[in-house]
Design a protein around this motif. Structure first.
Motif, PDB file in Angstrom:
ATOM      1  N   ASP A 174       1.256  -1.173  -0.110  1.00 18.42           N
ATOM      2  CA  ASP A 174      -0.089  -0.397  -0.192  1.00 18.42           C
ATOM      3  C   ASP A 174       0.947   0.989  -0.346  1.00 18.42           C
ATOM      4  N   LYS A 178       1.197   4.276  -3.607  1.00 18.47           N
ATOM      5  CA  LYS A 178       0.504   5.552  -3.170  1.00 18.47           C
ATOM      6  C   LYS A 178       1.874   6.308  -3.438  1.00 18.47           C
ATOM      7  N   SER A 181       1.869   5.964  -7.520  1.00 17.22           N
ATOM      8  CA  SER A 181       1.146   6.291  -8.201  1.00 17.22           C
ATOM      9  C   SER A 181       1.238   8.428  -8.612  1.00 17.22           C
ATOM     10  N   GLN A 182       1.993   8.706  -7.196  1.00 15.15           N
ATOM     11  CA  GLN A 182       2.897  10.222  -7.727  1.00 15.15           C
ATOM     12  C   GLN A 182       3.202  10.459  -8.792  1.00 15.15           C
ATOM     13  N   TYR A 221      -5.241   2.441  -8.245  1.00 17.16           N
ATOM     14  CA  TYR A 221      -4.638   3.283  -7.455  1.00 17.16           C
ATOM     15  C   TYR A 221      -4.326   4.213  -9.479  1.00 17.16           C
TER      16      TYR A 221
END
Length: 324
Positions: A174, A178, A181-182, A221
């Protein structure tokens, strides 16, 4: 991370030394089976291969092509392509099918993303694949380093498409997703490697369901970015298990699939159970087409990152690898 406290940082363990502490022991092979003619490769344009290697060493970069003893290295290097392996060349896992060294990795090279971007620009690559060793020693499994590499390449080569082939980020998925995904890639790739029955023997420390979840979670995501997954055959699976695996990949929204023959890196590695027939590879290809993957490549010398750009653009497996 299963590392012996006596192992020095940066020391590479290979072969029997690497396999000494895996759960299911590998019995050293006495003789290696003769490869069928259809999976033999020839070195072409050796001077181009050396140019690529020299450039990589200048930038202190590694390729999975070299470290994992990929049979397609001569063709890829002579064609000016390579799959870059970031975060060093020492893996915290001990998978018995893999030729990458095991041990206690060195600290991350914070200049690596910049050096990688410079190399991609110098080679004028239109499509680049970035993979890594497992880094269970890092809090994010190396996700931020992947993101940094993507960002640097985007800045210097904005037209280059980027595929990342990531580890399973055990216990950190996770957080890793995260972060990624940026700064997302153009293709998110994670290899499931083999059928669940063989996981304890072939992927110690990994989990089949976790790998499926990782692929699906990335879709949550970044729903518009395709996912990709690769596996090997010839490790002891049966055909019905591969069909079930392909069904699972479709259920978990995987877009691209690669299937290739396992080749034993050394006599100390997991033995080849069998050479899968061309007819069986064709059966997997046909089933994958029936499942409507965006593309599936199934042939003996297919590897996860081999001709990744051609697969991405919807081309079929190159003719030399599906000949009867």
């Amino acid at each position: 991370m299963d590392l012996n406290n006596t192992v020095l940082t940066g020391k590479k363990l290979r072969g029997a030394e690497k396999m000494a502490r895996i759960p299911i022991k590998v019995i050293q092979t006495e003789t290696t089976p003769k490869k069928p003619e259809w999976i033999r490769t020839k070195i072409s344009q050796p001077e181009e291969v050396q140019i690529i290697k020299d450039l990589l060493r200048q930038q202190k970069l590694h390729t999975v092509c070299e470290e994992a003893a990929c049979p397609n290295l001569p063709q890829c290097f002579s064609g000016g392509t390579a799959t870059f392996m970031i975060m060093g060349d020492i893996c915290t896992r001990r998978c018995p099918f893999c030729d990458v060294a095991h041990g206690r990795p060195n600290v991350l090279d914070l200049n690596e993303p910049k050096h990688l971007a410079e190399t991609v620009k110098n080679l004028k690559l239109k499509y680049v694949v970035i993979t890594s060793v497992d880094r269970d020693d890092l809090k994010d499994g190396g996700a931020q380093h992947f993101a940094d590499c993507i960002r640097e390449i985007r800045e210097t080569s904005p037209e280059t498409l980027i595929e990342i082939l990531v580890p399973d980020f055990r216990g950190r998925a996770d957080l890793a997703l995260k972060i990624l995904s940026q700064n997302p890639p153009d293709v998110f790739n994670h290899n499931i490697e083999t059928v669940p029955r063989l996981y304890k023997a072939m992927r110690p420390g990994s989990n089949y369901q976790h790998s499926l979840d990782l692929l699906q979670k990335f879709k949550h995501y970044c729903p518009d970015i395709p996912t990709k997954c690769g596996l090997m055959v010839g490790l002891g699976e049966v055909e019905a298990e591969v069909i079930v695996l392909l069904n699972d990949l479709k259920d978990y929204q995987v877009d691209y699939v690669t299937i290739g023959q396992y080749l034993q890196p050394s006599k100390s590695h997991a033995p080849i159970h069998r050479f899968v027939t061309l007819q069986e590879f064709k059966h997997y290809q046909t089933h994958g087409v029936r499942l409507a993957f965006k593309n599936i490549w199934s042939a003996p010398l297919v590897r996860s990152s081999y001709f990744a750009d051609r697969q991405y653009y919807g081309e079929s497996v190159p003719a030399p690898y599906i000949r009867e």
